[in-house]
Design an enzyme around this catalytic site. Structure first.
Site, mmCIF file in Angstrom:
data_model
loop_
_atom_site.group_PDB
_atom_site.id
_atom_site.type_symbol
_atom_site.label_atom_id
_atom_site.label_comp_id
_atom_site.label_asym_id
_atom_site.label_seq_id
_atom_site.Cartn_x
_atom_site.Cartn_y
_atom_site.Cartn_z
ATOM 1 N N HIS A 1 0.824 -1.211 0.000
ATOM 2 C CA HIS A 1 0.000 0.000 0.000
ATOM 3 C C HIS A 1 0.855 1.257 0.000
ATOM 4 C CE1 HIS A 1 0.748 0.984 4.292
ATOM 5 N NE2 HIS A 1 0.755 -0.325 4.474
ATOM 6 N N CYS B 1 2.962 -4.491 7.032
ATOM 7 C CA CYS B 1 2.660 -4.325 5.621
ATOM 8 C C CYS B 1 3.843 -3.744 4.856
ATOM 9 C CB CYS B 1 1.428 -3.456 5.450
ATOM 10 S SG CYS B 1 -0.086 -4.287 5.971
#
Length: 236
Positions: free
Chosen positions: A196, A212
């Protein structure tokens, strides 16, 4: 430009693919350059593309300029403050993986998107801190533009101030998932991990998130536009 050679082997990633993922550790659960140092060397007998052939890889002032999308505006990134190796660029494929594969080198903080001509598109990434990393083989199950971010209960337990977002944080430039998100599934199950964007451009090249893989927002927009659903991912 110094070229980083990965020590990826098929055996190591087959081992990595058996890693048990723990989605609750992830802080990314969500519901809802060709820069300086570029050269025109060849990869085998295939000439490297000249600057400007790929419109997504041009001068840094264009790649990291401000972005305006509907109600959202991303500020220009002060790319001169980002280590040059983490700027978007085209490099020879060092991974041995097939074209169309995303490869993340946790050690080097690089994400490669492998091309069919022997090259790779390389982006700098930030990754999870020790204890919050995931590795293995998986796929992009789906993608979202301007995603909502919902911190998992375990994260709220560690950071009670996040309780206001228990039902999700609205999309926008300050959202931790940034402008785009790719959702990583393994064997049909949500790993809880995402590739992301991030408003914290200064964190690229560091290991400090809750698991992440984050890119500068301008870079995740470029990658998002290239990557179809179902794209294989190798993280290790």
């Amino acid at each position: 430009m110094k070229k980083s050679r990965l020590s990826f082997t098929r055996r190591s990633f087959l081992i990595g693919s058996g890693t048990t993922f723990v989605g609750v550790l992830s802080g990314c659960t969500s519901d809802g350059i060709l820069g300086s140092g570029y050269n025109n060397m060849t990869t085998g007998s295939i000439p490297r593309p000249l600057i400007g052939i790929d419109k997504g890889f041009t001068s840094p002032d264009k790649m990291y300029a401000a972005v305006h999308e509907g109600p959202y505006t991303l500020a220009a990134i002060p790319y001169d403050k980002v280590p040059k190796q983490f700027l978007r660029q085209i490099v020879p494929n060092p991974t041995g993986e097939a074209p169309g594969t995303i490869v993340v080198s946790l050690k080097d903080h690089f994400l490669y998107f492998i091309q069919p001509d022997g090259d790779a598109l390389r982006y700098g990434v930030g990754i999870g801190a020790a204890g919050f990393q995931w590795s293995g083989r998986a796929n992009v199950q789906f993608k979202r533009e301007w995603p909502r971010w919902t911190p998992p209960a375990e994260m709220i337990g560690r950071k009670p101030e996040l309780v206001e977002y228990k039902n999700g944080m609205e999309p926008g430039p300050t959202n931790p998932l940034g402008a785009r998100a790719l959702y990583i599934y393994q064997n049909g199950r949500d790993t809880g991990y995402r590739i992301h964007g991030s408003p914290e451009w200064w964190s690229i090249g560091q290991s400090m998130s809750s698991g992440c893989i984050r890119l500068m927002n301008q870079d995740i927009i470029d990658l998002y536009n290239r990557v179809p659903v179902g794209t294989p991912i190798v993280v290790g």
